[in-house]
Design a protein around this motif. Sequence first.
Motif, mmCIF file in Angstrom:
data_model
loop_
_atom_site.group_PDB
_atom_site.id
_atom_site.type_symbol
_atom_site.label_atom_id
_atom_site.label_comp_id
_atom_site.label_asym_id
_atom_site.label_seq_id
_atom_site.Cartn_x
_atom_site.Cartn_y
_atom_site.Cartn_z
ATOM 1 N N SER A 178 0.840 -1.190 0.000
ATOM 2 C CA SER A 178 0.000 0.000 0.000
ATOM 3 C C SER A 178 0.876 1.240 0.000
ATOM 4 C CB SER A 178 -0.908 0.015 1.226
ATOM 5 O OG SER A 178 -0.135 0.214 2.409
ATOM 6 N N SER A 179 0.277 2.380 -0.321
ATOM 7 C CA SER A 179 1.029 3.626 -0.273
ATOM 8 C C SER A 179 1.493 3.921 1.148
ATOM 9 C CB SER A 179 0.181 4.777 -0.816
ATOM 10 O OG SER A 179 -1.030 4.896 -0.099
ATOM 11 N N ALA A 180 0.690 3.550 2.138
ATOM 12 C CA ALA A 180 1.092 3.759 3.536
ATOM 13 C C ALA A 180 2.325 2.933 3.877
ATOM 14 C CB ALA A 180 -0.059 3.408 4.469
ATOM 15 N N ASP A 181 2.389 1.692 3.364
ATOM 16 C CA ASP A 181 3.565 0.842 3.585
ATOM 17 C C ASP A 181 4.824 1.517 3.034
ATOM 18 O OD1 ASP A 181 2.086 -1.247 4.731
ATOM 19 O OD2 ASP A 181 1.700 -2.164 2.779
ATOM 20 N N ILE A 182 4.718 2.057 1.825
ATOM 21 C CA ILE A 182 5.892 2.658 1.181
ATOM 22 C C ILE A 182 6.279 3.959 1.879
ATOM 23 C CG2 ILE A 182 6.811 3.595 -0.979
ATOM 24 C CD1 ILE A 182 4.997 1.634 -2.468
ATOM 25 N N ARG A 183 5.279 4.750 2.268
ATOM 26 C CA ARG A 183 5.591 5.984 3.003
ATOM 27 C C ARG A 183 6.315 5.677 4.304
ATOM 28 N NH1 ARG A 183 0.306 7.575 1.411
ATOM 29 N NH2 ARG A 183 -0.460 7.176 3.521
ATOM 30 N N ASP A 184 5.879 4.632 4.998
ATOM 31 C CA ASP A 184 6.557 4.243 6.239
ATOM 32 C C ASP A 184 7.989 3.811 5.967
ATOM 33 O OD1 ASP A 184 4.338 4.794 7.750
ATOM 34 O OD2 ASP A 184 3.662 2.714 7.904
ATOM 35 N N PHE A 185 8.184 3.007 4.918
ATOM 36 C CA PHE A 185 9.525 2.518 4.604
ATOM 37 C C PHE A 185 10.462 3.662 4.243
ATOM 38 C CE2 PHE A 185 12.711 0.861 1.614
ATOM 39 C CZ PHE A 185 13.291 -0.117 2.411
ATOM 40 N N LEU A 186 9.955 4.637 3.505
ATOM 41 C CA LEU A 186 10.775 5.772 3.076
ATOM 42 C C LEU A 186 10.865 6.879 4.129
ATOM 43 C CD1 LEU A 186 9.601 6.130 -0.652
ATOM 44 C CD2 LEU A 186 11.689 5.027 0.194
ATOM 45 N N CYS A 187 10.201 6.683 5.267
ATOM 46 C CA CYS A 187 10.230 7.654 6.379
ATOM 47 C C CYS A 187 9.731 9.026 5.922
ATOM 48 C CB CYS A 187 11.639 7.773 6.954
ATOM 49 S SG CYS A 187 12.336 6.211 7.541
ATOM 50 N N ILE A 188 8.621 9.020 5.199
ATOM 51 C CA ILE A 188 8.106 10.246 4.610
ATOM 52 C C ILE A 188 7.689 11.264 5.672
ATOM 53 C CG2 ILE A 188 6.239 11.221 3.223
ATOM 54 C CD1 ILE A 188 8.477 9.797 1.639
ATOM 55 N N GLU A 189 7.102 10.816 6.767
ATOM 56 C CA GLU A 189 6.663 11.765 7.796
ATOM 57 C C GLU A 189 7.837 12.548 8.358
ATOM 58 O OE1 GLU A 189 4.186 10.234 10.844
ATOM 59 O OE2 GLU A 189 2.648 9.481 9.487
ATOM 60 N N ASP A 198 0.251 13.497 -2.119
ATOM 61 C CA ASP A 198 -0.513 12.723 -3.099
ATOM 62 C C ASP A 198 0.413 11.636 -3.616
ATOM 63 O OD1 ASP A 198 -2.453 11.922 -4.931
ATOM 64 O OD2 ASP A 198 -1.908 13.451 -6.410
ATOM 65 N N ASP A 199 -0.003 10.377 -3.559
ATOM 66 C CA ASP A 199 0.885 9.313 -4.028
ATOM 67 C C ASP A 199 0.098 8.200 -4.698
ATOM 68 O OD1 ASP A 199 -0.257 8.276 -1.714
ATOM 69 O OD2 ASP A 199 1.635 7.803 -0.723
ATOM 70 N N TYR A 200 0.845 7.326 -5.378
ATOM 71 C CA TYR A 200 0.216 6.280 -6.190
ATOM 72 C C TYR A 200 1.149 5.081 -6.273
ATOM 73 C CZ TYR A 200 -2.436 4.213 -10.065
ATOM 74 O OH TYR A 200 -3.197 3.386 -10.851
ATOM 75 N N VAL A 201 0.592 3.889 -6.090
ATOM 76 C CA VAL A 201 1.338 2.639 -6.218
ATOM 77 C C VAL A 201 0.978 2.004 -7.560
ATOM 78 C CG1 VAL A 201 1.850 0.389 -5.214
ATOM 79 C CG2 VAL A 201 1.274 2.320 -3.716
ATOM 80 N N PHE A 202 1.982 1.735 -8.370
ATOM 81 C CA PHE A 202 1.763 1.156 -9.696
ATOM 82 C C PHE A 202 1.819 -0.371 -9.625
ATOM 83 C CE2 PHE A 202 3.330 5.413 -10.428
ATOM 84 C CZ PHE A 202 2.535 5.876 -11.468
ATOM 85 N N GLU A 203 1.196 -0.999 -10.608
ATOM 86 C CA GLU A 203 1.223 -2.457 -10.742
ATOM 87 C C GLU A 203 2.103 -2.856 -11.910
ATOM 88 O OE1 GLU A 203 0.060 -4.746 -8.849
ATOM 89 O OE2 GLU A 203 -1.111 -3.519 -7.464
ATOM 90 N N PRO A 204 2.966 -3.872 -11.769
ATOM 91 C CA PRO A 204 3.184 -4.631 -10.538
ATOM 92 C C PRO A 204 4.137 -3.965 -9.562
ATOM 93 C CG PRO A 204 4.539 -5.530 -12.279
ATOM 94 C CD PRO A 204 3.717 -4.441 -12.905
ATOM 95 N N TYR A 205 4.953 -3.003 -10.063
ATOM 96 C CA TYR A 205 5.901 -2.316 -9.202
ATOM 97 C C TYR A 205 5.916 -0.837 -9.530
ATOM 98 C CZ TYR A 205 7.765 -7.116 -9.340
ATOM 99 O OH TYR A 205 7.903 -8.474 -9.327
ATOM 100 N N GLY A 206 6.410 -0.053 -8.605
ATOM 101 C CA GLY A 206 6.604 1.366 -8.853
ATOM 102 C C GLY A 206 5.753 2.224 -7.938
ATOM 103 N N TYR A 207 6.240 3.437 -7.693
ATOM 104 C CA TYR A 207 5.570 4.334 -6.751
ATOM 105 C C TYR A 207 5.948 5.764 -7.091
ATOM 106 C CZ TYR A 207 4.725 6.683 -2.221
ATOM 107 O OH TYR A 207 4.320 7.529 -1.222
ATOM 108 N N SER A 208 4.978 6.670 -6.981
ATOM 109 C CA SER A 208 5.233 8.097 -7.183
ATOM 110 C C SER A 208 4.578 8.889 -6.064
ATOM 111 C CB SER A 208 4.675 8.579 -8.525
ATOM 112 O OG SER A 208 5.442 8.095 -9.599
ATOM 113 N N LEU A 209 5.231 9.984 -5.687
ATOM 114 C CA LEU A 209 4.715 10.854 -4.630
ATOM 115 C C LEU A 209 4.962 12.306 -4.999
ATOM 116 C CD1 LEU A 209 5.036 10.580 -0.798
ATOM 117 C CD2 LEU A 209 6.019 12.584 -1.929
ATOM 118 N N ASN A 210 3.946 13.140 -4.812
ATOM 119 C CA ASN A 210 4.079 14.587 -4.856
ATOM 120 C C ASN A 210 3.754 15.134 -3.475
ATOM 121 O OD1 ASN A 210 4.666 14.677 -7.589
ATOM 122 N ND2 ASN A 210 2.601 15.242 -8.213
#
Length: 320
Positions: A178-189, A198-210
């Motif tokens: 999930s986007s929350a999983d990736i935000r936690d891993f990247l220490c976004i907070e 604003d973020d988006y998880v792509f299938e099967p891989y990939g992620y973007s955040l503004n």
Amino acid sequence: MFFEGSEKKAEILVDANKINLLTDIDNAFWSKLVECCHAQILSSIENQHCKAFLLSESSLFVWQDRFLILTCGETHLVNSVEYFLANQGSDLVEHVIYQRKNEYFAQAQPSCFGDDIKVLTKFVEGKAYRFGELDGHHTYIFHQDNHFKAVETDKTYELLAYQISATASEHLTQPNLSSADIRDFLCIEALLPDFIIDDYVFEPYGYSLNAIRGHEYLTIHVTPQADSSYISFESNMNLVKLAPKILAVLQPASFDLLSFNEQDFAEQAIAHIPEQYVSNALVNSTLSNDYIVHFANFIQPKQAYKTPVELDISGENHAL
């Protein structure tokens, strides 16, 4: 599965006395501009200073006096720049900057930097540079050669991470992330307190955040596949100072730092880049538009031999 993460980037500054990009141009125009390079707008966020559009391939940011667009994959970004110049008119434009990073597989792209410059110079006269060695990490920069002079406070930064650690790649290629999983891993907070995200998880891989806060912005684009991993950070926040937090999570084998108008780049790099990384390329120049540009590539020196990668020679394969 291969995906070209390296971005193409364009920034166009306009005369704010003639046009306000936030109020005088509607979202339908920006949608068409994005479609010209073979991408689509997925979602958007905004505050009183900025609109941020998340794209199927990277991001578009719009302020009153400029817009910034980054696209990855096999997009044809120069088409979007051409669309803006042709439809809004060069008389509104204060300055054009166009940039391309070296790609993993440049032969798969619809154009090269030289092709793009031929298009741009139909509208504006300019100068072009290569920062970095041709056989290593490098970036190309074209800028309009006119009366424009950058102010010292107009600063931007890029951190581009290659060959992220096996731990990071395995985590970011897990199924059903999930986007929350990736935000936690990247220490976004920790990186982005009080930002609108604003973020988006792509299938099967990939992620973007503004992310935006006032005039500040940061965008992240993740290509996590082990054979072509690449994660980019672009911001007007100081990414040199944030580098230790980012590198601790990703542990890349190499990364590039690029800054516009950071006068203390060298001193900050010495102070903030972890000791296990050494500089492999250092290039800087003050351009005729008064932007001070620094480009640096850092690597972790190899301490042991690795086995070669066996290639799949059946069917199509980018690596061949």
